[in-house]
Design a protein around this motif. Structure first.
Motif, short mmCIF file in Angstrom:
data_model
loop_
_atom_site.label_atom_id
_atom_site.label_comp_id
_atom_site.label_asym_id
_atom_site.label_seq_id
_atom_site.Cartn_x
_atom_site.Cartn_y
_atom_site.Cartn_z
N HIS A 1 39.93 41.98 37.32
CA HIS A 1 39.35 40.82 36.65
C HIS A 1 37.83 40.80 36.75
O HIS A 1 37.16 40.20 35.91
CB HIS A 1 39.89 39.52 37.26
CG HIS A 1 41.37 39.36 37.15
ND1 HIS A 1 42.21 39.68 38.17
CD2 HIS A 1 42.14 38.92 36.12
CE1 HIS A 1 43.46 39.43 37.78
NE2 HIS A 1 43.44 38.98 36.56
N TYR B 1 40.36 36.63 31.96
CA TYR B 1 41.47 37.41 31.39
C TYR B 1 42.81 36.88 31.87
O TYR B 1 43.60 37.59 32.49
CB TYR B 1 41.36 38.89 31.75
CG TYR B 1 40.03 39.51 31.51
CD1 TYR B 1 39.51 39.64 30.22
CD2 TYR B 1 39.26 39.99 32.57
CE1 TYR B 1 38.27 40.23 30.01
CE2 TYR B 1 38.02 40.57 32.37
CZ TYR B 1 37.53 40.69 31.09
OH TYR B 1 36.31 41.27 30.87
N SER C 1 45.36 36.19 30.17
CA SER C 1 46.48 36.82 29.46
C SER C 1 46.95 38.06 30.20
O SER C 1 46.18 38.75 30.86
CB SER C 1 46.06 37.21 28.03
OG SER C 1 45.64 36.08 27.31
N TYR D 1 47.92 41.80 30.54
CA TYR D 1 47.60 43.07 29.90
C TYR D 1 48.33 44.19 30.62
O TYR D 1 48.49 44.16 31.85
CB TYR D 1 46.10 43.37 29.99
CG TYR D 1 45.21 42.54 29.12
CD1 TYR D 1 44.91 42.92 27.82
CD2 TYR D 1 44.62 41.37 29.62
CE1 TYR D 1 44.06 42.16 27.03
CE2 TYR D 1 43.77 40.61 28.84
CZ TYR D 1 43.50 41.01 27.54
OH TYR D 1 42.65 40.26 26.76
N PHE E 1 44.33 46.82 28.81
CA PHE E 1 43.15 46.29 29.47
C PHE E 1 41.97 47.24 29.31
O PHE E 1 40.85 46.82 29.02
CB PHE E 1 43.45 46.05 30.95
CG PHE E 1 42.40 45.22 31.65
CD1 PHE E 1 42.34 43.86 31.46
CD2 PHE E 1 41.49 45.82 32.51
CE1 PHE E 1 41.37 43.09 32.11
CE2 PHE E 1 40.52 45.06 33.15
CZ PHE E 1 40.46 43.69 32.96
N ARG F 1 35.53 40.41 26.41
CA ARG F 1 35.14 39.59 27.55
C ARG F 1 36.01 38.33 27.57
O ARG F 1 36.68 38.00 26.58
CB ARG F 1 33.67 39.19 27.45
CG ARG F 1 32.69 40.36 27.56
CD ARG F 1 32.71 40.98 28.94
NE ARG F 1 31.75 42.07 29.05
CZ ARG F 1 32.04 43.35 28.82
NH1 ARG F 1 33.26 43.69 28.47
NH2 ARG F 1 31.10 44.27 28.98
N PRO F 2 36.02 37.62 28.69
CA PRO F 2 36.83 36.39 28.77
C PRO F 2 36.42 35.38 27.69
O PRO F 2 35.27 35.35 27.24
CB PRO F 2 36.51 35.85 30.17
CG PRO F 2 36.05 37.03 30.95
CD PRO F 2 35.34 37.91 29.97
N PRO G 1 45.76 43.12 36.29
CA PRO G 1 45.54 41.74 35.82
C PRO G 1 46.80 40.90 35.99
O PRO G 1 47.91 41.38 35.73
CB PRO G 1 45.20 41.92 34.34
CG PRO G 1 44.71 43.33 34.24
CD PRO G 1 45.49 44.11 35.27
#
Length: 407
Positions: free
Chosen positions: A195, A231, A233, A235, A240, A249-250, A374
């Motif tokens: 992250h 992030y 979500s 992946y 990712f 990016r976030p 992630p």
């Protein structure tokens, strides 16, 4: 308090007393952090880990850990966690640190019921930047890279001042910001937190550089603004990587909504934090600012804030926090030498050396060196022990054990 300005102190494990029911302050892939009380140092946090072997192995670990922490102990900094020294007992060893009652930044930010004013967030950003600026510039002929900056590695005092910890991935760097070939092994597995890790580290596994810490700080500033994990979500590893290659990016789309709800002063704070954040996470590492620039930018705006407002914001946050005050709540009677890091439990008998049935150091390394994916450990604080404070996945120890048992 012990004098830690120049050297690590030796602690007797039987002189650090623990409350068995309340002793655990944190845990990670390598073991637990235990709260204990020392006659002269007061309440301390001890990062405990198993030592498979006898006195020679313990001496080797002590020597190498001492070398890793030597730079930090030569010159103290107010935004870096205090390390007091080392302790050892049969089959185990521990790093003795100051105990920070207010936990870590990750728990604070994800506890959305705790009010967190923008002036206080700005102060936290400035203190984090100040600590990393020191790390990047300490020493005469060397500079240090943290290597694993994330909110879990930022501890908090009772007045919510930031203290950076866990230098398990730290690397000594030259003045160009890169490690020597002797320091760097591109084939070695590394413990990273995806992250917050820079794309060049994840995609190409380049040698550690200061710019990677800058990128990680940009992700921390994002979390300071939005109070969510970057992030969120799910992946796959491949997705990712592809997202990072494409410069993903976030999500920051809601930042205007945040500004619309704020006073003019708070809007200015959000604006500067957003500006610094986006500069820090530039895809091209050469376009990222150095941490001295970041610190000075935040300091300039922090100087405009009313200290009384910050104090009120601290008081409002602390009132809602579940802060552990061991002096009032703990009854330490059991010596630390009764704790077995392998089982994670206290025993009535002194710990015996590891037998052949216990996992070998090689198997421990294999299980602890995987890259964090992630979504892992991304639970809300309510799903965790609220007082977990320390990330114990310390790569110093992994390196030491690898060297020790590869001969």
């Amino acid at each position: 308090m012990p004098d830690t300005s120049h050297t690590l102190q030796d602690y007797e494990a039987n002189e650090i007393l623990c409350d068995v029911k309340l002793a655990e302050a944190g845990r990670g892939g390598f073991g637990k952090v235990i709260i204990g009380k020392h006659q002269h140092s007061g309440f301390v946090a001890v990062k405990c880990f198993s030592v498979n072997g006898g006195e020679p192995e313990q001496k080797a670990i002590k020597k190498m850990v001492h070398h890793e922490y030597d730079m930090l102990l030569r010159s103290r900094h107010e935004n870096i966690a205090d390390v007091f020294g080392l302790t050892k007992w049969r089959g185990a060893m521990g790093i003795v640190m100051r105990y920070y009652e207010a936990g870590n930044l990750r728990v604070l930010l994800l506890s959305n019921y705790i009010p967190l004013g923008w002036s206080l967030r700005l102060r936290l950003a400035q203190e984090i930047s100040d600590g990393i600026t020191y790390i990047h510039n300490c020493g005469i002929d060397k500079r240090l890279i943290h290597g694993d900056m994330k909110p879990e590695n930022i501890l908090l005092t009772v007045n919510l001042h930031a203290r950076i910890t866990d230098f398990g991935c730290a690397k000594l760097a030259s003045f160009t910001g890169s490690t020597t070939d002797q320091d760097y092994n591109p084939q070695a597995k590394q413990t990273l937190t995806l992250h917050y890790a820079a794309p060049e580290k994840i995609i190409r596994n380049v040698r550690p550089k200061k710019e990677q810490d800058v990128f990680s700080c940009g992700m921390i500033f994002h979390m300071l603004i939005f109070r969510i994990i970057p992030y969120l979500s799910e992946y796959t590893s491949q997705d990712f990587r592809q997202m990072l290659i494409g410069g993903g990016r976030p999500d920051s789309e809601e930042i205007q909504e945040l500004k619309d709800m704020c006073s003019d002063n708070d809007k200015d704070i959000i604006h500067v934090m957003e500006k610094v954040m986006t500069r820090c996470w530039e895809q091209d590492p050469t376009q990222r600012p150095n941490m001295l620039e970041v610190r000075d930018e935040f300091q300039q705006h922090l100087a405009k804030q009313d200290p009384a407002v910050i104090s009120r914001q601290v008081a409002d946050a602390v009132e809602e926090m579940d802060i552990d005050h061991p002096a009032a709540e703990h009854n330490p009677t059991v010596p630390l030498c009764k704790f077995n890091p392998t089982t994670g439990e206290f025993h009535s008998e002194t710990i015996q050396p590891q037998n052949e049935q216990n996992p070998s150091p090689g198997s421990q390394l294999q299980s602890n060196e995987s890259i964090q994916q992630p979504g892992e450990n991304a639970r809300e604080p309510s799903q965790q022990h609220s007082k977990f404070q320390y990330d114990v996945n310390d790569r110093n120890i992994l390196i030491i054990l690898r060297l020790m048992y590869s001969n």
